[in-house]
Design an enzyme around this catalytic site. Structure first.
Site, PDB file in Angstrom:
ATOM      1  CG  ASP A   1      73.014 -42.267  73.043  1.00  0.00           C
ATOM      2  OD1 ASP A   1      73.055 -42.573  74.250  1.00  0.00           O
ATOM      3  OD2 ASP A   1      72.660 -43.051  72.149  1.00  0.00           O
TER       4      ASP A   1
ATOM      5  CG  ASP B   1      75.400 -48.361  74.441  1.00  0.00           C
ATOM      6  OD1 ASP B   1      76.604 -48.087  74.333  1.00  0.00           O
ATOM      7  OD2 ASP B   1      74.932 -49.018  75.386  1.00  0.00           O
TER       8      ASP B   1
ATOM      9  CG  ASP C   1      70.499 -44.603  69.170  1.00  0.00           C
ATOM     10  OD1 ASP C   1      70.822 -44.138  70.296  1.00  0.00           O
ATOM     11  OD2 ASP C   1      70.340 -45.816  68.969  1.00  0.00           O
TER      12      ASP C   1
END
Length: 268
Positions: free
Chosen positions: A13, A15, A211
């Site tokens: 991922d 961001d 996250d």
């Protein structure tokens, strides 16, 4: 524990993971990026960002031409065996999605705003991106990102209405994402691996890092999952049972990214 000489693939991922949630910097991860490049370990971006955002970022990271997953899995790009670029597009295109959303909003009086409703400047104000980068974020092809402004009761009705239209909702770090039912980061990664000429020659050992709740399907499908300490109020819930292959970091962003790779990948 795999090592740098094993057939690894890193699926990440952006961001809040490889990129800092606030500054979008990846500098703490640079030594690991250099290590992966040195050992020719593919780094696959798996993000809610658009292809228009990911391709220039790949150039900055030094991984141009690597496969990537965009728009939370609604779009996958990789090179085929003959070197052609292949785009896998899940479900309906952006204009059809926006048309459906406008119709549902009018029919049920739902209160939400999507990227199609915002200007580049408004997206920049919400995300902290520059106006030019916000323009790239609005170049959507297979999903819509939106801010919900209505009640929980209406949200439940909205989800049901989307389901009836063949769409699903996925929660990201800042936005809700509308995409074709059955698509997502896990399904996109499965398609990518199945379609990758390199994976067919030698099975990759996959390490995934994310996250947010939208990363869960990807983290459930990789061999080793790094759950980076995030900013979302909704925790990541994984359905996999092999707890020894899951690591939850103490640090967030690129520092957590580094921590996760340090944990799972043996270095000579």
């Amino acid at each position: 524990m795999p090592g740098l000489h094993d057939p690894l693939m890193i699926v990440t991922d952006l961001d809040g993971s490889l990129l800092d949630h606030h500054t979008y910097s990846w500098q703490p991860a640079q030594p690991w990026l250099d290590r992966l490049k040195q050992h020719q370990i593919p780094l696959v971006i798996c993000s809610s960002k658009t292809a228009s955002e990911i391709i220039p970022l790949q150039q900055q990271l030094g991984i141009s031409g690597a496969p990537f997953i965009a728009e939370n899995g609604a779009l996958v790009q990789l090179d085929s065996a003959n070197g052609d670029t292949v785009r896998h597009h899940a479900g309906k295109d952006y204009s059809e999605i926006c048309h459906c959303l406008r119709r549902l909003r009018q029919q049920y009086q739902f209160r939400f705003s999507g990227f199609a409703d915002f200007t580049d400047k408004e997206v920049a104000d919400i995300t902290g991106l520059s106006v030019s980068d916000a323009a790239l974020a609005r170049r959507r092809e297979a999903s819509e990102s939106l801010v919900w402004r209505d009640s929980e009761e209406q949200f439940s009705a909205f989800r049901d209405a989307l389901d009836a239209e063949g769409f699903s909702l996925t929660q990201g770090g800042r936005f809700w994402h509308v995409m074709a039912k059955g698509s997502g980061k896990g399904a996109a990664l499965a398609w990518l691996l199945q379609s990758s000429p390199a994976h067919q020659l030698q099975r990759f050992i996959t390490v995934g890092l994310g996250d947010g709740p939208n990363d869960a399907p990807m983290l459930d499908s990789v061999d080793y999952a790094v759950v980076i300490k995030g900013h979302s109020k909704t925790p990541i819930v994984l359905s996999r049972a092999d707890r020894l292959n899951i690591y939850e970091t103490r640090h967030s962003g690129p520092d957590g990214w580094v921590e996760g790779l340090d944990y799972f990948i043996a270095q000579e």
